[in-house]
Design an enzyme around this catalytic site. Structure first.
Site, PDB file in Angstrom:
ATOM      1  N   GLN A   1      -9.691   1.088   0.434  1.00  0.00           N
ATOM      2  CA  GLN A   1     -10.012   1.787   1.670  1.00  0.00           C
ATOM      3  C   GLN A   1     -10.460   3.208   1.359  1.00  0.00           C
ATOM      4  O   GLN A   1     -10.078   3.773   0.327  1.00  0.00           O
ATOM      5  CB  GLN A   1      -8.812   1.797   2.625  1.00  0.00           C
ATOM      6  CG  GLN A   1      -8.505   0.422   3.198  1.00  0.00           C
ATOM      7  CD  GLN A   1      -7.279   0.407   4.086  1.00  0.00           C
ATOM      8  OE1 GLN A   1      -6.281   1.071   3.812  1.00  0.00           O
ATOM      9  NE2 GLN A   1      -7.325  -0.378   5.160  1.00  0.00           N
TER      10      GLN A   1
ATOM     11  N   GLU B   1       0.828  -1.212   0.000  1.00  0.00           N
ATOM     12  CA  GLU B   1       0.000   0.000   0.000  1.00  0.00           C
ATOM     13  C   GLU B   1       0.860   1.257   0.000  1.00  0.00           C
ATOM     14  O   GLU B   1       1.793   1.375   0.804  1.00  0.00           O
ATOM     15  CB  GLU B   1      -0.903   0.021   1.240  1.00  0.00           C
ATOM     16  CG  GLU B   1      -1.777   1.259   1.345  1.00  0.00           C
ATOM     17  CD  GLU B   1      -2.492   1.367   2.680  1.00  0.00           C
ATOM     18  OE1 GLU B   1      -3.469   2.139   2.761  1.00  0.00           O
ATOM     19  OE2 GLU B   1      -2.072   0.701   3.648  1.00  0.00           O
TER      20      GLU B   1
ATOM     21  N   ASP C   1      -5.921   2.613  -1.311  1.00  0.00           N
ATOM     22  CA  ASP C   1      -6.521   3.521  -0.337  1.00  0.00           C
ATOM     23  C   ASP C   1      -6.793   4.836  -1.052  1.00  0.00           C
ATOM     24  O   ASP C   1      -5.860   5.553  -1.436  1.00  0.00           O
ATOM     25  CB  ASP C   1      -5.576   3.717   0.850  1.00  0.00           C
ATOM     26  CG  ASP C   1      -6.210   4.539   1.969  1.00  0.00           C
ATOM     27  OD1 ASP C   1      -6.771   5.614   1.665  1.00  0.00           O
ATOM     28  OD2 ASP C   1      -6.115   4.136   3.134  1.00  0.00           O
TER      29      ASP C   1
ATOM     30  N   GLU D   1     -11.293   3.075   6.689  1.00  0.00           N
ATOM     31  CA  GLU D   1     -10.145   3.528   7.485  1.00  0.00           C
ATOM     32  C   GLU D   1     -10.167   5.055   7.574  1.00  0.00           C
ATOM     33  O   GLU D   1      -9.304   5.753   7.046  1.00  0.00           O
ATOM     34  CB  GLU D   1      -8.827   3.039   6.893  1.00  0.00           C
ATOM     35  CG  GLU D   1      -7.672   3.190   7.875  1.00  0.00           C
ATOM     36  CD  GLU D   1      -6.345   2.732   7.301  1.00  0.00           C
ATOM     37  OE1 GLU D   1      -5.588   2.094   8.037  1.00  0.00           O
ATOM     38  OE2 GLU D   1      -6.064   3.014   6.111  1.00  0.00           O
TER      39      GLU D   1
END
Length: 261
Positions: A204, A143, A178, A240
């Site tokens: 996310q 990530e 993300d 998140e």
């Protein structure tokens, strides 16, 4: 239809960690993710997941010495034995908890350090991790983290993680998209979602620029949720984000997808 997982490290922090499983289930979530499980026996976490009919969909390898600005050790030259021990421990937890994927944290790169040495170390450790996890059908993720949130992390751009994924070149290694980090560094989220469909296995969300609920800020999440459906993404979307206030009070955005128990 999007599937949302509560993030128990950032949400429901009004109660202690072990009570957040019940809180997430009561709020209508069917799955959870969190940063790290290692402070608790796997059997205890498994009992909570089963008691509240929750799936665990993601956690990370260990962070290392956070007080010394570490965020993972798998890319640090000379720390290979520690990295492999962390990978082995993550596999034990993933098997015990039935978790289908694990994010392998790389490392922060100190100013003046040889970045290529960190890249080479990470690739080697990811080859080890891939070989350990592959027989169990567990996916490994990497990530990108934006430099404001995590300065000097090995990769900050989605394009860097895609390049790293190609260098690692293992069939069970994918990227973790993300959208908060991606917006702050890369932008053009619809292009990232469309062009890289199949390369990311977990998504996310959080608002940008403040990392709160996905109903504020500069990202049009309803559009992106539809786009993820359009490209055939069938994985989980991890929440998140840091709630503006009480977690439950901020879940109005989640109402269309909330499970009625």
């Amino acid at each position: 239809m999007p599937k949302f997982a509560a993030n128990l490290s950032t949400q429901f922090t009004e109660v202690p960690f072990l009570e957040r499983f019940a809180a997430a289930a009561n709020a209508g979530f069917e799955a959870v993710e969190f940063l790290f499980p290692y402070d608790y026996p796997a059997a205890q976490l498994k009992q909570l997941l089963e008691a509240h009919q929750l799936k665990l969909v993601l956690f990370n390898t260990a962070a290392g010495n956070v007080a010394a600005s570490e965020w993972g050790v798998s890319a640090i030259p000379g720390r290979e034995a520690e990295a492999k021990a962390d990978i082995d421990r993550a596999l034990e937890y993933a098997l015990a908890l039935g978790c289908p994927q694990v994010h392998v944290m790389s490392a922060t790169v100190p100013q003046g350090a040889d970045r290529q040495a960190y890249v080479d170390t990470f690739i080697s450790n990811m080859h080890y991790a891939s070989a350990q996890f592959a027989p169990h059908g567990i996916t490994l993720l990497i990530e990108a983290l934006n430099p404001k949130t995590k300065p000097n992390y090995l990769y900050s751009s989605q394009y860097q993680t895609l390049e790293m994924m190609a260098l690692i070149d293992r069939p069970n290694v994918f990227t973790q998209l993300d959208l908060f980090h991606a917006q702050l560094v890369d932008g053009n989220l619809s292009h990232l979602i469309r062009h890289n469909a199949g390369r990311y296995r977990h998504v996310q969300i959080a608002s940008a620029p403040d990392r709160h609920e996905p109903d504020e800020g500069e990202i049009n999440y309803p559009y992106l949720f539809s786009l993820l459906d359009e490209v055939g993404y069938d994985g989980w979307i991890g929440c998140e984000y840091i709630p503006r206030g009480n977690t439950v009070d901020g879940l109005g955005w989640f109402e269309p997808w909330r499970k009625r128990r």
